[in-house]
Design a protein around this motif. Structure first.
Motif, PDB file in Angstrom:
ATOM      1  N   SER A 116      -4.852  -0.620   6.022  1.00  0.00           N
ATOM      2  CA  SER A 116      -5.180   0.749   5.626  1.00  0.00           C
ATOM      3  C   SER A 116      -5.997   1.503   6.668  1.00  0.00           C
ATOM      4  O   SER A 116      -5.684   2.646   7.006  1.00  0.00           O
ATOM      5  CB  SER A 116      -5.931   0.754   4.297  1.00  0.00           C
ATOM      6  N   LYS A 134       0.858  -1.185   0.000  1.00  0.00           N
ATOM      7  CA  LYS A 134       0.000   0.000   0.000  1.00  0.00           C
ATOM      8  C   LYS A 134       0.893   1.234   0.000  1.00  0.00           C
ATOM      9  O   LYS A 134       1.908   1.267   0.699  1.00  0.00           O
ATOM     10  CB  LYS A 134      -0.888   0.048   1.243  1.00  0.00           C
ATOM     11  N   VAL A 142      -4.754   6.352  -0.677  1.00  0.00           N
ATOM     12  CA  VAL A 142      -4.053   5.076  -0.491  1.00  0.00           C
ATOM     13  C   VAL A 142      -4.156   4.334  -1.803  1.00  0.00           C
ATOM     14  O   VAL A 142      -5.246   4.159  -2.350  1.00  0.00           O
ATOM     15  CB  VAL A 142      -4.680   4.229   0.645  1.00  0.00           C
ATOM     16  N   PHE A 145       0.700   5.159   0.854  1.00  0.00           N
ATOM     17  CA  PHE A 145      -0.080   6.206   1.496  1.00  0.00           C
ATOM     18  C   PHE A 145       0.486   7.559   1.083  1.00  0.00           C
ATOM     19  O   PHE A 145       1.682   7.806   1.266  1.00  0.00           O
ATOM     20  CB  PHE A 145       0.003   6.076   3.021  1.00  0.00           C
TER      21      PHE A 145
END
Length: 67
Positions: free
Chosen positions: A49, A2, A66, A4
């Motif tokens: 997340s 992920k 994200v 961010f």
């Protein structure tokens, strides 16, 4: 993985703080910070997340997206 996008990180202290927060989350195996890009790339074994956004926000930063 992920990525961010985080608003409000102005210095290495900021990225270090966010990195420490993210590494404290169960399931996170690696974190790579980029002050220049305003990003945190998180390798994780589960989707973190939601908790990551909550913790980053509590620390005074804003998660823009994200990926």
């Amino acid at each position: 993985v992920k990525v961010f996008n985080i608003e409000g990180m102005m210095c290495l202290h900021c990225t270090g703080r966010v990195e420490q927060i993210l590494k404290s989350i169960d399931g996170v195996t690696n974190v790579t910070m980029s002050l220049e890009n305003g990003t945190a790339t998180v390798e994780c074994t589960t989707d973190v997340s939601g908790i990551a956004i909550d913790l980053i926000t509590q620390a005074g930063y804003k998660v823009i997206s994200v990926e």
